[in-house]
Design a protein around this motif. Structure first.
Motif, mmCIF file in Angstrom:
data_model
loop_
_atom_site.group_PDB
_atom_site.id
_atom_site.type_symbol
_atom_site.label_atom_id
_atom_site.label_comp_id
_atom_site.label_asym_id
_atom_site.label_seq_id
_atom_site.Cartn_x
_atom_site.Cartn_y
_atom_site.Cartn_z
ATOM 1 N N GLY A 197 0.810 -1.212 0.000
ATOM 2 C CA GLY A 197 0.000 0.000 0.000
ATOM 3 C C GLY A 197 0.846 1.267 0.000
ATOM 4 O O GLY A 197 0.467 2.269 -0.607
ATOM 5 N N GLU A 198 2.004 1.217 0.678
ATOM 6 C CA GLU A 198 2.879 2.399 0.706
ATOM 7 C C GLU A 198 3.397 2.719 -0.693
ATOM 8 O O GLU A 198 3.460 3.885 -1.099
ATOM 9 C CB GLU A 198 4.041 2.160 1.674
ATOM 10 N N ARG A 238 1.966 1.783 -3.531
ATOM 11 C CA ARG A 238 0.797 2.175 -4.330
ATOM 12 C C ARG A 238 0.412 3.623 -4.046
ATOM 13 O O ARG A 238 0.114 4.394 -4.966
ATOM 14 C CB ARG A 238 -0.356 1.229 -4.011
ATOM 15 N N ASP A 239 0.406 4.027 -2.777
ATOM 16 C CA ASP A 239 0.032 5.401 -2.421
ATOM 17 C C ASP A 239 0.982 6.410 -3.057
ATOM 18 O O ASP A 239 0.559 7.485 -3.509
ATOM 19 C CB ASP A 239 0.024 5.575 -0.900
ATOM 20 N N MET A 296 0.024 9.214 -5.678
ATOM 21 C CA MET A 296 0.368 10.589 -5.321
ATOM 22 C C MET A 296 1.141 11.269 -6.451
ATOM 23 O O MET A 296 0.866 12.425 -6.809
ATOM 24 C CB MET A 296 1.202 10.573 -4.034
ATOM 25 N N HIS A 350 -13.548 5.796 4.192
ATOM 26 C CA HIS A 350 -12.742 4.730 3.592
ATOM 27 C C HIS A 350 -13.328 3.364 3.950
ATOM 28 O O HIS A 350 -13.355 2.448 3.103
ATOM 29 C CB HIS A 350 -11.304 4.837 4.082
ATOM 30 N N GLN A 354 -10.242 9.292 -0.736
ATOM 31 C CA GLN A 354 -9.169 8.714 0.066
ATOM 32 C C GLN A 354 -7.803 9.040 -0.508
ATOM 33 O O GLN A 354 -6.866 9.387 0.232
ATOM 34 C CB GLN A 354 -9.363 7.191 0.151
ATOM 35 N N ASP A 355 -7.659 8.943 -1.820
ATOM 36 C CA ASP A 355 -6.371 9.257 -2.448
ATOM 37 C C ASP A 355 -5.976 10.711 -2.197
ATOM 38 O O ASP A 355 -4.800 11.014 -1.959
ATOM 39 C CB ASP A 355 -6.439 8.995 -3.953
ATOM 40 N N VAL A 369 -4.784 10.977 1.454
ATOM 41 C CA VAL A 369 -3.448 10.396 1.633
ATOM 42 C C VAL A 369 -2.379 11.307 1.030
ATOM 43 O O VAL A 369 -1.312 11.517 1.616
ATOM 44 C CB VAL A 369 -3.388 8.998 0.987
ATOM 45 N N ALA A 370 -2.667 11.872 -0.148
ATOM 46 C CA ALA A 370 -1.702 12.746 -0.809
ATOM 47 C C ALA A 370 -1.461 14.014 0.002
ATOM 48 O O ALA A 370 -0.313 14.487 0.099
ATOM 49 C CB ALA A 370 -2.195 13.104 -2.209
#
Length: 236
Positions: free
Chosen positions: A7-8, A10-11, A15, A118, A160-161, A164-165
């Motif tokens: 996930g890290e 992917r994020d 981003m 989420h 959510q994206d 996170v960004a």
């Protein structure tokens, strides 16, 4: 464990894509500062290295071995169960997925936290997959409901994206500031991007709140699709 490491990476990929996407929408279309590009690339290299180390670790090998043993293990004869039609098994599973979402319907959408939104997205994903699994059996009666679930998923996924960004950019700005010698233009760019992402998150939340009012209709449509006689009675 592995999903968290994946996930890290992917994020960071999401981003990077969002930064280039929203940069094109800013006035003057400024270039992404080199310091930000270098910082994000470095962060991705570190995250990917951690993932690769985990995949090569003995712990992961042991995990795969245990899973293979479970898959191959013979637990002895299974007690006979009465024959059951799939059309009888489907409704309880679908209604169980619906119930997880209905618990949230008592809450005011405007009061839901990003983490809760989420979680709701995950529930929509499970409802969608459950409906997709049985859709052919019910003559594709769930197709419209599935499309609505996808709309909810996409909307909340973009929310959510963006969240996170924003968090990643704030952490980046703090780190760059601590390292010193950061050009003011770089921090201004980060601030502009955070503001842009905040606008995206707010917009997706407004869309969600509007669509959330349609949720009872979505449930009614699914219930109608599971009415007696909808699916083939002989399906096993």
């Amino acid at each position: 464990w592995i999903a968290g490491l994946l996930g890290e990476v992917r994020d960071l990929d999401i981003m990077q894509g969002n930064i280039h996407r929203y940069t094109d929408e800013l006035a003057g279309r400024p270039q992404v500062p080199a310091a930000i590009r270098d910082h994000m690339q470095s962060a991705r290299v570190e995250a990917l290295a951690a993932l690769n180390d985990a995949l090569a670790d003995e712990r992961f090998a042991q995990l795969l071995t245990r899973m293979e043993r479970l898959a191959a293990e013979e637990s002895g004869p299974t007690p006979p169960e009465p024959s059951r039609h799939v059309v009888d098994a489907a409704p309880p599973l679908i209604r169980s997925a619906i119930a997880r979402l209905q618990r949230w319907f008592k809450r005011r959408p405007a009061e839901l936290t990003p983490a809760q939104l989420h979680r709701i997205r995950i529930h929509f994903k499970r409802l969608r997959y459950t409906c997709e699994f049985f859709n052919d059996l019910f003559a594709e009666a769930f197709t419209t409901a599935i499309d609505h679930c996808v709309d909810f998923q996409d909307c909340l996924g973009e929310h959510q994206d963006a969240q996170v960004a924003q968090t990643g950019l704030r952490e980046m700005a703090e780190r760059l500031a601590q390292e010193g010698e950061t050009q003011p233009e770089t921090l201004i760019f980060v601030g502009s991007m955070i503001q842009r992402l905040d606008g995206v998150a707010r917009d997706r939340r407004r869309i969600f709140e509007k669509r959330w009012k349609q949720f009872p209709r979505l449930i009614a449509d699914i219930d109608a699709s599971m009415a007696p006689g909808t699916g083939p009675e002989t399906a096993e």
